[in-house]
Design an enzyme around this catalytic site. Structure first.
Site, PDB file in Angstrom:
ATOM      1  N   SER A  82       0.825  -1.200   0.000  1.00 27.95           N
ATOM      2  CA  SER A  82       0.000   0.000   0.000  1.00 27.95           C
ATOM      3  C   SER A  82       0.868   1.263   0.000  1.00 27.95           C
ATOM      4  CB  SER A  82      -0.963  -0.038   1.190  1.00 27.95           C
ATOM      5  OG  SER A  82      -2.011   0.889   1.042  1.00 27.95           O
ATOM      6  N   ASP A  86      -5.815  -3.633  -2.180  1.00 30.41           N
ATOM      7  CA  ASP A  86      -4.757  -3.298  -1.238  1.00 30.41           C
ATOM      8  C   ASP A  86      -4.155  -4.547  -0.588  1.00 30.41           C
ATOM      9  OD1 ASP A  86      -3.302  -2.349   1.034  1.00 30.41           O
ATOM     10  OD2 ASP A  86      -4.511  -0.531   1.045  1.00 30.41           O
TER      11      ASP A  86
END
Length: 330
Positions: free
Chosen positions: A39, A201
């Site tokens: 991320s 993510d």
């Protein structure tokens, strides 16, 4: 220069603190060899890897880059999501997300281009000690919700999708790793046989992939792997994982549902952090005052995040000794 590998955790806009910690390492003359990130860690790691590959890495350059990010430009709603109230609600209910994520991808692509990096071929390294699929300066963690598994790019492009990793854009992999569920639109990847996967993510499965760059043959590491984490300290900072639920804590302690979701998101990584040989090589940064999705950060708040990361890195290095660590744990 000292060599080191880096593992950077996720954390949304808190990622500015990651840059501060990395700047401390660079100032101490540590040259990143490989970077693994999830991320926000993937975003920071991509720029860091590109700068290291080009030989243009400096702490001053990293600080300027971190403080120059305007996170508000990453908020790019699609046509439907632009409709007041109804649009964002639709994005949340359908799971499609509120923002397209294209602005974020373009920002990454533009920054990488400044260092001459477009595809993973530009980040290839000639390290015969590594398996061929791992001979890259950068690896990012992604969650493939179609296949239901953790993916590491570029390592898994060939094995899982039948694609040549050298031909894949680095910005696309970072975009997938930063696709916060229900916030950004998921990314997609079509395999060589025509199957399309939905990617989100990587923090969904591993927000702090500290083990990703460790040797698997039992041999002694050639140099340290430093971790930099923004993970909350559970159970004290449980509310930092899901900031939107903070108001409920006025009514009492965290509900079981919140605790279960929190454990799903960060429990695996917390277990790693509790291991002495992981904790001893990890820079922990307290970013509890800032939410993961606080995209309207003021310049002062960004400077504070950066400074916290810088101080945490400096404090860590003041007691770090590679020989002692290797003797104790490796």
């Amino acid at each position: 220069m000292n060599k080191a590998d880096l593992v950077l955790s996720g954390g949304g806009v808190k990622g500015i603190a990651l840059v501060g910690a990395v700047s401390a390492l660079v100032e101490a003359e540590y040259l990143p060899q490989r970077v693994s990130g999830t991320s926000a860690g993937a975003l920071v790691g991509a720029v860091l890897a590109a700068a290291a590959q080009s030989g243009e890495l400096s702490a001053a350059q990293l600080e300027k880059l971190a403080l120059g990010i305007d996170y508000r430009t990453f908020l790019d709603p699609g046509p439907v999501e632009r409709v007041p109230v109804v649009g964002p609600a639709w994005g949340l209910l359908t799971g499609g997300g509120i923002y397209r994520g294209e602005a974020l991808r373009q920002w990454v692509a533009d920054r990488l281009a400044e260092f001459g990096v477009t595809t993973f071929a530009d980040l290839a390294i000639n390290d015969r000690s590594l398996p061929p699929e791992q001979r890259y300066r950068l690896v990012v963690t992604v969650a493939d919700v179609t296949l239901g598994q953790l993916i590491r790019l570029p390592w898994d492009y060939q094995r899982v999708y039948g694609l040549d990793p050298d031909e894949q854009p680095v910005a696309d992999a970072v975009r997938a790793s930063t696709a916060i569920p229900f916030f950004f639109h998921p990314a997609t990847l079509t395999s060589a046989d025509g199957r399309t996967s939905t990617l989100v993510d990587g923090g969904l499965l591993s927000n702090f992939p500290i083990e990703s760059l460790d040797r698997t043959d039992g041999g002694k590491p050639r140099w340290p792997t430093f971790g930099v984490t923004l993970l909350p300290d559970l159970p004290t900072d449980n509310e930092q994982v899901i900031p939107a639920l903070r108001p409920l804590h006025l009514l009492g302690p965290p509900m079981l549902l919140e605790q279960v979701v929190t454990t799903i998101l960060v429990g695996r990584d917390q277990a790693y952090l509790n291991q002495p040989w992981v904790s001893a090589r990890t820079i922990r940064i307290d970013t509890s005052e800032v939410g993961v999705l606080d995209f309207n950060l003021s310049q002062r708040a960004k400077q504070t995040l950066y400074d916290k990361g810088l101080r945490a890195g400096e404090d860590f290095l003041s007691t770090w000794n590679w020989s002692d660590y290797a003797t104790r744990f490796r």
